[in-house]
Design a protein around this motif. Structure first.
Motif, short mmCIF file in Angstrom:
data_model
loop_
_atom_site.label_atom_id
_atom_site.label_comp_id
_atom_site.label_asym_id
_atom_site.label_seq_id
_atom_site.Cartn_x
_atom_site.Cartn_y
_atom_site.Cartn_z
N PHE A 158 1.89 -5.70 7.40
CA PHE A 158 3.28 -5.27 7.59
C PHE A 158 3.25 -3.75 7.52
CE2 PHE A 158 2.66 -6.48 3.18
CZ PHE A 158 3.23 -5.45 2.43
N HIS A 159 3.83 -3.12 8.53
CA HIS A 159 3.69 -1.67 8.67
C HIS A 159 5.04 -1.02 8.95
CE1 HIS A 159 1.78 2.12 9.52
NE2 HIS A 159 2.41 2.18 10.67
N GLU A 160 5.43 -0.11 8.07
CA GLU A 160 6.67 0.66 8.18
C GLU A 160 7.90 -0.23 8.37
OE1 GLU A 160 6.26 3.83 11.03
OE2 GLU A 160 4.65 4.77 9.89
N ILE A 161 7.98 -1.27 7.55
CA ILE A 161 9.11 -2.19 7.60
C ILE A 161 10.27 -1.55 6.84
CG2 ILE A 161 9.94 -4.52 7.06
CD1 ILE A 161 7.64 -4.31 9.17
N PRO A 162 11.44 -1.40 7.49
CA PRO A 162 12.57 -0.74 6.83
C PRO A 162 13.16 -1.60 5.71
CG PRO A 162 13.20 -1.51 9.01
CD PRO A 162 11.73 -1.76 8.87
N LEU A 163 13.42 -0.96 4.58
CA LEU A 163 14.08 -1.61 3.44
C LEU A 163 15.58 -1.50 3.67
CD1 LEU A 163 11.76 -0.20 0.70
CD2 LEU A 163 12.34 -2.62 0.92
N ILE A 164 16.14 -2.49 4.36
CA ILE A 164 17.55 -2.42 4.74
C ILE A 164 18.42 -3.41 3.97
CG2 ILE A 164 17.12 -1.48 7.02
CD1 ILE A 164 17.41 -4.31 8.14
N GLY A 165 17.82 -4.35 3.27
CA GLY A 165 18.58 -5.28 2.45
C GLY A 165 19.17 -6.44 3.25
N GLY A 166 19.92 -7.28 2.54
CA GLY A 166 20.61 -8.39 3.16
C GLY A 166 19.78 -9.64 3.41
N LEU A 167 18.56 -9.69 2.90
CA LEU A 167 17.70 -10.84 3.13
C LEU A 167 17.81 -11.84 1.98
CD1 LEU A 167 14.43 -9.10 4.34
CD2 LEU A 167 16.22 -10.14 5.73
N GLU A 168 17.60 -13.11 2.28
CA GLU A 168 17.55 -14.15 1.27
C GLU A 168 16.30 -14.99 1.49
OE1 GLU A 168 21.04 -16.50 0.76
OE2 GLU A 168 22.36 -14.79 1.12
N GLU A 169 15.65 -15.31 0.40
CA GLU A 169 14.47 -16.19 0.49
C GLU A 169 14.91 -17.57 0.94
OE1 GLU A 169 11.00 -17.97 -2.44
OE2 GLU A 169 12.12 -16.19 -3.06
N PHE A 170 14.22 -18.15 1.94
CA PHE A 170 14.66 -19.47 2.35
C PHE A 170 14.18 -20.52 1.36
CE2 PHE A 170 10.61 -19.48 4.55
CZ PHE A 170 10.62 -18.42 5.44
N PRO A 171 14.98 -21.59 1.23
CA PRO A 171 14.64 -22.62 0.23
C PRO A 171 13.36 -23.35 0.59
CG PRO A 171 16.57 -23.26 1.52
CD PRO A 171 16.19 -21.89 1.96
N ASN A 172 12.64 -23.73 -0.44
CA ASN A 172 11.37 -24.44 -0.28
C ASN A 172 11.64 -25.93 -0.43
OD1 ASN A 172 8.71 -25.18 -0.13
ND2 ASN A 172 8.22 -24.56 -2.21
N ASP A 173 12.10 -26.56 0.65
CA ASP A 173 12.44 -28.00 0.60
C ASP A 173 11.21 -28.86 0.80
OD1 ASP A 173 15.03 -27.12 0.34
OD2 ASP A 173 15.42 -27.27 2.49
N GLU B 130 0.80 -1.23 0.00
CA GLU B 130 0.00 0.00 0.00
C GLU B 130 0.83 1.27 0.00
OE1 GLU B 130 -2.36 -0.66 3.49
OE2 GLU B 130 -3.65 -2.12 2.47
N ASP B 131 2.02 1.23 0.63
CA ASP B 131 2.80 2.45 0.75
C ASP B 131 4.28 2.12 0.77
OD1 ASP B 131 3.06 5.30 1.16
OD2 ASP B 131 3.67 4.84 3.21
N ILE B 132 5.05 2.95 0.08
CA ILE B 132 6.51 2.91 0.13
C ILE B 132 6.94 4.32 0.48
CG2 ILE B 132 8.63 2.41 -1.13
CD1 ILE B 132 6.75 0.80 -3.10
N SER B 133 7.53 4.49 1.65
CA SER B 133 7.87 5.84 2.11
C SER B 133 9.13 6.35 1.42
CB SER B 133 8.10 5.86 3.62
OG SER B 133 9.37 5.30 3.90
N ASN B 134 9.36 7.63 1.55
CA ASN B 134 10.54 8.25 0.99
C ASN B 134 11.51 8.64 2.09
OD1 ASN B 134 11.71 8.65 -1.44
ND2 ASN B 134 10.80 10.66 -1.83
N THR B 135 11.47 7.94 3.21
CA THR B 135 12.34 8.24 4.35
C THR B 135 13.68 7.55 4.17
OG1 THR B 135 11.46 6.34 5.54
CG2 THR B 135 10.37 8.45 5.91
N THR B 136 14.59 7.77 5.11
CA THR B 136 15.87 7.08 5.10
C THR B 136 15.99 6.29 6.38
OG1 THR B 136 16.87 8.87 3.83
CG2 THR B 136 18.37 7.37 4.94
N PRO B 137 15.98 4.97 6.36
CA PRO B 137 15.78 4.16 5.17
C PRO B 137 14.31 4.18 4.74
CG PRO B 137 15.83 2.72 7.07
CD PRO B 137 16.09 4.11 7.56
N LYS B 138 14.09 3.82 3.49
CA LYS B 138 12.71 3.71 3.01
C LYS B 138 12.00 2.64 3.82
CE LYS B 138 13.47 5.31 -1.61
NZ LYS B 138 12.88 5.39 -2.90
N THR B 139 10.69 2.78 3.96
CA THR B 139 9.89 1.76 4.63
C THR B 139 8.72 1.39 3.72
OG1 THR B 139 8.46 3.34 5.78
CG2 THR B 139 10.47 2.64 6.94
#
Length: 165
Positions: free
Chosen positions: A150-165, A116-125
């Motif tokens: 999910f509300h105001e979750i910071p876009l900080i990077g470094g995540l990996e999708e876990f494998p679907n075993d 619904e929303d992508i903020s323009n803050t630092t970091p973006k949320t």
């Protein structure tokens, strides 16, 4: 004495009303199989042209994966390339990319992620909602999330999708 009590009560009200009211923000939460599930940690990432939102509590994790990094509604299940995943405390992964075993359900996995929303803050949320039914890779076990937020979750990077075993 009555005036002293009234003054003390009013003073307590004035001094206890400050800006330190705690809101559940940022947050990732929803009803997991009918019970409130609230993440204690969360983050988001932009990877491969889409979003990855993750929230977790103890060893449990929820991941929401979209194929584009824009606001919008992202269907889950069937042929949709977007995914929702849940990893339980034993490491078992449930995914909307898995179909249910026919003995369990004739209905395919379904769900929706709405950014619904992508903020323009630092970091973006980013903020939005979600719901989904997901199955284990053998299709025999299911998990359901409803009224997810999910509300105001910071876009900080470094995540990996876990494998679907």
């Amino acid at each position: 004495m009555k005036n002293l009590f009234s003054f003390t009560f009013i003073a307590l009200l004035l001094f206890s009303c400050n800006d330190q009211i705690e809101f559940n923000s940022p947050a990732v939460q929803g009803n997991k199989d009918g019970s409130l599930w609230r993440a204690e940690f969360y983050a988001a990432d932009i990877d491969f042209g889409g979003f990855l939102v993750e929230g977790g509590i103890n060893l449990e994790r929820v991941q929401l994966v979209t194929v584009t990094d824009t606001r919008g509604t992202f269907p889950l299940g069937g042929d949709a390339p977007n995914r929702a995943l849940f990893k339980n405390s034993q490491g078992v992964v449930y995914s909307t990319a898995n179909n249910p075993d026919e003995s369990l359900s004739l209905y395919p996995t379904i769900g929706e992620i709405i950014v619904e929303d992508i903020s323009n803050t630092t970091p973006k949320t980013m903020s939005g909602t979600f719901w989904f039914y997901a199955y284990t890779s053998d299709g025999l076990n299911t998990v359901n999330f409803s009224q997810g937020v999910f509300h105001e979750i910071p876009l900080i990077g470094g995540l990996e999708e876990f494998p679907n075993d």
